[in-house]
Design an enzyme around this catalytic site. Structure first.
Site, mmCIF file in Angstrom:
data_model
loop_
_atom_site.group_PDB
_atom_site.id
_atom_site.type_symbol
_atom_site.label_atom_id
_atom_site.label_comp_id
_atom_site.label_asym_id
_atom_site.label_seq_id
_atom_site.Cartn_x
_atom_site.Cartn_y
_atom_site.Cartn_z
ATOM 1 N N ASN A 224 -51.259 30.162 4.365
ATOM 2 C CA ASN A 224 -50.145 29.217 4.292
ATOM 3 C C ASN A 224 -49.579 29.297 2.873
ATOM 4 O O ASN A 224 -50.194 28.807 1.932
ATOM 5 C CB ASN A 224 -50.674 27.808 4.605
ATOM 6 C CG ASN A 224 -49.632 26.734 4.390
ATOM 7 O OD1 ASN A 224 -48.444 27.023 4.223
ATOM 8 N ND2 ASN A 224 -50.068 25.485 4.394
ATOM 9 N N TRP A 225 -48.420 29.926 2.767
ATOM 10 C CA TRP A 225 -47.863 30.167 1.421
ATOM 11 C C TRP A 225 -47.127 28.947 0.858
ATOM 12 O O TRP A 225 -46.678 28.961 -0.283
ATOM 13 C CB TRP A 225 -46.937 31.390 1.448
ATOM 14 C CG TRP A 225 -47.686 32.679 1.709
ATOM 15 C CD1 TRP A 225 -49.053 32.818 1.798
ATOM 16 C CD2 TRP A 225 -47.151 33.989 1.910
ATOM 17 N NE1 TRP A 225 -49.374 34.143 2.043
ATOM 18 C CE2 TRP A 225 -48.234 34.876 2.112
ATOM 19 C CE3 TRP A 225 -45.838 34.501 1.944
ATOM 20 C CZ2 TRP A 225 -48.051 36.239 2.342
ATOM 21 C CZ3 TRP A 225 -45.659 35.857 2.174
ATOM 22 C CH2 TRP A 225 -46.749 36.720 2.362
ATOM 23 N N LYS A 226 -46.949 27.933 1.680
ATOM 24 C CA LYS A 226 -46.300 26.685 1.236
ATOM 25 C C LYS A 226 -44.954 26.987 0.566
ATOM 26 O O LYS A 226 -44.293 27.946 0.954
ATOM 27 C CB LYS A 226 -47.245 25.902 0.323
ATOM 28 C CG LYS A 226 -48.616 25.708 0.974
ATOM 29 C CD LYS A 226 -49.505 24.729 0.247
ATOM 30 C CE LYS A 226 -50.840 24.625 0.966
ATOM 31 N NZ LYS A 226 -51.725 23.613 0.426
ATOM 32 N N HIS B 5 -49.536 19.704 9.059
ATOM 33 C CA HIS B 5 -50.213 19.887 7.770
ATOM 34 C C HIS B 5 -50.206 18.561 7.012
ATOM 35 O O HIS B 5 -49.229 17.809 7.064
ATOM 36 C CB HIS B 5 -49.513 20.980 6.946
ATOM 37 C CG HIS B 5 -50.328 21.396 5.763
ATOM 38 N ND1 HIS B 5 -50.341 20.672 4.601
ATOM 39 C CD2 HIS B 5 -51.196 22.415 5.583
ATOM 40 C CE1 HIS B 5 -51.180 21.243 3.749
ATOM 41 N NE2 HIS B 5 -51.710 22.305 4.319
ATOM 42 N N GLU C 261 -49.682 17.849 4.057
ATOM 43 C CA GLU C 261 -48.547 17.666 3.138
ATOM 44 C C GLU C 261 -47.312 17.190 3.900
ATOM 45 O O GLU C 261 -46.520 16.397 3.386
ATOM 46 C CB GLU C 261 -48.276 18.982 2.384
ATOM 47 C CG GLU C 261 -49.350 19.234 1.327
ATOM 48 C CD GLU C 261 -49.597 20.691 0.997
ATOM 49 O OE1 GLU C 261 -48.748 21.548 1.303
ATOM 50 O OE2 GLU C 261 -50.682 20.974 0.427
ATOM 51 N N GLU D 290 -58.697 20.346 8.161
ATOM 52 C CA GLU D 290 -58.453 20.416 6.722
ATOM 53 C C GLU D 290 -58.673 19.033 6.109
ATOM 54 O O GLU D 290 -57.752 18.201 6.110
ATOM 55 C CB GLU D 290 -57.021 20.866 6.446
ATOM 56 C CG GLU D 290 -56.695 22.232 6.994
ATOM 57 C CD GLU D 290 -55.554 22.875 6.224
ATOM 58 O OE1 GLU D 290 -55.755 23.987 5.724
ATOM 59 O OE2 GLU D 290 -54.479 22.273 6.094
ATOM 60 N N GLY E 25 -56.338 22.211 -2.095
ATOM 61 C CA GLY E 25 -55.798 22.476 -3.420
ATOM 62 C C GLY E 25 -56.576 21.812 -4.543
ATOM 63 O O GLY E 25 -56.116 21.773 -5.692
ATOM 64 N N SER F 265 -59.489 24.773 0.046
ATOM 65 C CA SER F 265 -60.150 25.483 -1.057
ATOM 66 C C SER F 265 -61.108 26.586 -0.591
ATOM 67 O O SER F 265 -62.161 26.788 -1.178
ATOM 68 C CB SER F 265 -60.869 24.489 -1.977
ATOM 69 O OG SER F 265 -59.934 23.603 -2.565
ATOM 70 N N GLY G 192 -54.649 28.325 1.624
ATOM 71 C CA GLY G 192 -53.473 28.058 0.799
ATOM 72 C C GLY G 192 -53.476 28.952 -0.428
ATOM 73 O O GLY G 192 -53.141 30.141 -0.372
ATOM 74 N N GLY G 193 -53.892 28.395 -1.548
ATOM 75 C CA GLY G 193 -53.838 29.081 -2.841
ATOM 76 C C GLY G 193 -54.329 30.523 -2.824
ATOM 77 O O GLY G 193 -53.656 31.429 -3.339
HETATM 78 P P1 PGA Z 1 -55.877 25.446 -0.262
HETATM 79 O O1 PGA Z 1 -54.855 24.946 0.856
HETATM 80 O O2 PGA Z 1 -56.599 26.643 0.318
HETATM 81 O O3 PGA Z 1 -55.042 25.794 -1.432
HETATM 82 O O4 PGA Z 1 -56.830 24.315 -0.525
HETATM 83 C C1 PGA Z 1 -55.193 24.923 2.222
HETATM 84 C C2 PGA Z 1 -54.039 24.403 3.033
HETATM 85 O O5 PGA Z 1 -53.325 23.509 2.559
HETATM 86 O O6 PGA Z 1 -53.806 24.862 4.166
#
Ligand code: PGA
Length: 251
Positions: free
Chosen positions: A9-11, A96, A98, A168, A174, A214, A235-236
């Site tokens: 997930n590149w956000k 998600h 967010e 999640e 993050g 993470s 994510g990251g």
């Molecule tokens: P993260 O994000 O791996 O940076 O913790 C995961 C996500 O939000 O899907």
């Protein structure tokens, strides 16, 4: 059918040229031994089409990070299921944390989005998970049950073949704090039980449940080794092909 899946997930990261660079790096890292893992990347809307084109001769699938529930109309700034579909994108991330927290997507809106996505033949990666406060108050199971109940349990049994879940925990996204492999396994097994109770055992066992929060190359192996964990939503660490493949290679 249950599969091993790693989705990036590149956000809201990567402009066009950065996207092209990562896509090139991903293609360079792909090897025949990866064919047993379903690999997906979810760039921003503006970079979906370049991603579809760059990856068209590979096994890597492209996912959108969201969609609007209506087909078209006066919804300035939104993107409809058909618009995304017309690019050749067949998977969408919904729910998600967010989107829930920063953009006010509540249980009812997510229900509408799920229905709209299924109506348009998308595969959905549906995210669920509790906040730190919920976990500390021992409400994590009930929060996740509510998320399933209110936004997902209206779907017909046969639609579950097009749904992937991503557990999640919000406190792990993050933050560098990962749920332990045991915490992930405990919740994934619980999710499967809740689905078995609502639908049946066969449906519950067929669902791929990803862990997200993470995940890095150094901890992916331990988490993915758990019986009810079928992969990760990353994510990251998905923004660097080397780290992303470090995670994929954990299978
Ligand atoms: P993260 O994000 O791996 O940076 O913790 C995961 C996500 O939000 O899907």
């Amino acid at each position: 059918m249950r599969k091993n899946i790693v989705a990036g997930n590149w956000k809201m990261n990567c402009d066009l040229s950065e996207t092209e660079n990562i896509l090139r790096a991903i293609k360079n890292q792909l090897k025949p031994e990866h064919k047993d893992v379903e690999i997906m990347v979810a760039p921003a809307f503006t970079n979906l089409f370049p991603a579809v084109n760059a990856l068209k001769d590979t096994q890597v699938k492209v996912a959108a990070q969201n969609l609007h529930q209506e087909e078209n109309g006066a919804f300035t700034g939104e993107v409809s299921p058909q618009m995304i579909k017309s690019l050749g994108v067949e998977t969408v991330i919904l729910g998600h944390s967010e989107r829930r927290q920063k953009f006010g997507e509540d249980l009812d809106v997510l229900k509408e989005k799920v229905d709209a996505a299924l109506k348009n033949d998308f595969t959905i990666i549906f995210c669920i998970g509790e906040s730190l406060e919920d976990r500390e108050n021992d409400n994590h199971f009930s929060v996740v049950e509510k998320q399933l109940n209110k936004s997902l349990f209206q779907v017909k049994q046969e639609d579950w073949s097009n749904i992937i879940l991503a557990y999640e925990p919000v406190w792990a996204i993050g933050t560098g704090k990962t749920a332990s492999a045991e915490q992930a396994q405990e919740m994934h097994a619980h999710i499967r039980k809740v689905i078995a109770d609502q639908y049946d055992e066969h449906t519950a066992n067929g669902i791929s449940i990803l862990y997200g929060g993470s995940v890095k190359p150094h901890n992916a192996g331990e988490i993915f080794a758990k019986e009810d964990v079928d992969g990760g939503l990353i994510g990251g660490a998905s923004l660097k092909a080397e780290d992303f493949f470090g995670i994929i290679n954990a299978f």
